[in-house]
Write an enzyme that holds these catalytic residues in place. Structure first.
Site, PDB file in Angstrom:
ATOM      1  N   LYS A 196       0.857  -1.178   0.000  1.00  0.00           N
ATOM      2  CA  LYS A 196       0.000   0.000   0.000  1.00  0.00           C
ATOM      3  C   LYS A 196       0.894   1.229   0.000  1.00  0.00           C
ATOM      4  O   LYS A 196       1.682   1.437   0.926  1.00  0.00           O
ATOM      5  CB  LYS A 196      -0.895  -0.003   1.238  1.00  0.00           C
ATOM      6  CG  LYS A 196      -1.778   1.229   1.316  1.00  0.00           C
ATOM      7  CD  LYS A 196      -2.698   1.183   2.511  1.00  0.00           C
ATOM      8  CE  LYS A 196      -3.597   2.406   2.551  1.00  0.00           C
ATOM      9  NZ  LYS A 196      -4.504   2.385   3.701  1.00  0.00           N
ATOM     10  N   LYS A 249      -2.054  -1.471  -3.934  1.00  0.00           N
ATOM     11  CA  LYS A 249      -2.919  -0.308  -3.855  1.00  0.00           C
ATOM     12  C   LYS A 249      -2.098   0.965  -3.949  1.00  0.00           C
ATOM     13  O   LYS A 249      -1.115   1.071  -3.221  1.00  0.00           O
ATOM     14  CB  LYS A 249      -3.658  -0.356  -2.513  1.00  0.00           C
ATOM     15  CG  LYS A 249      -4.502   0.858  -2.221  1.00  0.00           C
ATOM     16  CD  LYS A 249      -5.107   0.750  -0.858  1.00  0.00           C
ATOM     17  CE  LYS A 249      -5.847   2.053  -0.579  1.00  0.00           C
ATOM     18  NZ  LYS A 249      -6.387   2.114   0.739  1.00  0.00           N
TER      19      LYS A 249
HETATM   20  C1  PBG Z   1      -7.301   3.574   5.427  1.00  0.00           C
HETATM   21  C2  PBG Z   1      -7.607   3.337   4.021  1.00  0.00           C
HETATM   22  C3  PBG Z   1      -7.374   4.211   2.965  1.00  0.00           C
HETATM   23  C4  PBG Z   1      -7.892   3.614   1.846  1.00  0.00           C
HETATM   24  C5  PBG Z   1      -8.413   2.389   2.232  1.00  0.00           C
HETATM   25  N1  PBG Z   1      -8.200   2.214   3.605  1.00  0.00           N
HETATM   26  C6  PBG Z   1      -6.836   5.570   2.897  1.00  0.00           C
HETATM   27  C7  PBG Z   1      -5.597   5.970   3.506  1.00  0.00           C
HETATM   28  O1  PBG Z   1      -4.665   5.200   3.694  1.00  0.00           O
HETATM   29  O2  PBG Z   1      -5.563   7.163   3.815  1.00  0.00           O
HETATM   30  C8  PBG Z   1      -7.863   4.257   0.503  1.00  0.00           C
HETATM   31  C9  PBG Z   1      -8.970   3.934  -0.374  1.00  0.00           C
HETATM   32  C10 PBG Z   1      -9.209   4.857  -1.490  1.00  0.00           C
HETATM   33  O3  PBG Z   1      -8.571   5.905  -1.705  1.00  0.00           O
HETATM   34  O4  PBG Z   1     -10.124   4.508  -2.224  1.00  0.00           O
HETATM   35  N2  PBG Z   1      -6.259   2.876   5.964  1.00  0.00           N
HETATM   36 ZN    ZN Z   2      -5.847   3.742   8.011  1.00  0.00          ZN
END
Ligand code: PBG
Ligand code: ZN
Length: 324
Positions: A196, A249
């Site tokens: 991520k 992601k």
């Molecule tokens: C939180 C989380 C995020 C997303 C999914 N879970 C955002 C972040 O890390 O700030 C992002 C999903 C998206 O942008 O569609 N941990």
């Molecule tokens: Zn988070």
């Protein structure tokens, strides 16, 4: 053998031939639909930066999931927006927390027809908006693990079919696996947000989930977009720690990572087509600059071709309807 004997265009001549030789097939079953559930009653609030996406109360989330099911979607990913936040994100693991109530209600309504995946993180529940415990501007890794694990167990208890930790703390998969096993949920799989990235494409999501960090950013725990080999390290660690599926992601600007991860592991690979990717398409489509249906189909097909088995996408409901 070469031209004029070889003519690649022969197999592009008609739709039937093209379909017969297509290498990638996108279907509704590949799609996971995210739901933002708030702690109100009969509420359905549009998210301005994500046209078509709502923050909604449990009752309306159930209706939305019903529509998804009807369109052929088999899985939803639940994000809770609690009424109250605190330093440690305690609302993340309360039995009567919004996420737990949403999970219970979705399972009660749809049983084994719908896979309910719980996003496991603290940023929606902490007053500071970080994904872990914050002390003097630092997000602490190890103290966060305990809260995450407690959250995961409470979600499993509520009936979640799968736990999806998105916090990017080190060691969380093993820690959560252990806690789930101890609590008797040794058959609840973990879908790990393994690679991520600290992306700028999450900002519409943070509007939707009300999880923007009030100070700093997430670069101290999410991955640096410049790194690819490190993604493989993250993925392999999560596999060793017991992840049942791994995730990349965002998706569209990380297609190289998806394809490398696909070759590195034999377990399912999930790609998250994130909020910013969605909003860009919606904005261009609203302006009449692109054709939404064909662009979305092309993008999702591309993610699958890159190597994703499953795609989490806000386009899921529309795409599923177009596919059937
Ligand atoms: C939180 C989380 C995020 C997303 C999914 N879970 C955002 C972040 O890390 O700030 C992002 C999903 C998206 O942008 O569609 N941990
Ligand atoms: Zn988070």
């Amino acid at each position: 053998m070469n031209f004029p004997v070889v003519r690649k265009r022969r197999l592009r001549k008609t739709q039937l031939i093209r379909d017969a030789v297509a290498e990638t097939h996108l279907c509704a079953q590949d799609l996971i639909y995210p739901l933002f559930v708030n702690d109100e009653r009969h509420s359905r609030v549009a998210v301005p930066s994500m046209p078509g996406i709502y923050q909604q109360s449990v009752d309306n989330a159930v209706i939305e999931a019903g529509k998804a099911l009807e369109a052929g979607i088999r899985a939803v990913l639940v994000f809770g927006i609690p009424a109250e936040k605190d330093q440690e994100g305690s609302n993340a693991w309360f039995e009567q927390g919004v996420t737990q109530r949403a999970i219970r209600e979705l399972k009660r309504q749809f049983g084994n027809d719908l896979m309910v995946i719980a996003d496991t993180c603290l940023c929606e529940y902490t007053s500071h908006g970080h994904c872990g415990v914050l002390l003097e501007g630092r997000v602490l890794n190890d103290p966060t693990l305990d809260i995450l694990a407690r959250t995961a167990v409470s979600q499993a208890q509520a009936g979640a079919d799968m736990i999806a930790p998105s916090d990017m703390m080190d060691g969380r998969v093993a820690y959560i696996r252990d806690s789930l096993d101890d609590a008797g949920y040794d058959d609840t799989p973990i879908m790990a947000y393994s690679a991520k990235y600290a992306s700028s494409l999450y900002s519409p999501f943070r509007d939707a989930a009300e999880s923007t960090p009030s100070s700093g950013d997430r670069k101290g725990y999410q991955m640096d977009p410049r790194n690819a080999r490190e993604a493989l390290e993250e993925v392999l660690l999560d596999v060793q720690e017991g992840a049942d599926m791994v995730m990349v992601k965002p998706a569209l600007s990380y297609m190289d990572i998806i394809s490398q991860v696909r070759r590195a592991v034999n377990i399912p690979v999930v790609a998250y087509n994130v909020s910013g990717e969605y909003s860009m398409v919606k904005a261009a489509a609203a302006n009449g600059w692109i054709d939404e249906r064909s662009v979305v189909t092309e993008l999702l097909t591309g993610i699958k071709r890159a190597g994703a088995d499953l795609i989490i996408t806000y386009h899921a409901l529309d795409a599923a309807r177009w596919l059937t």
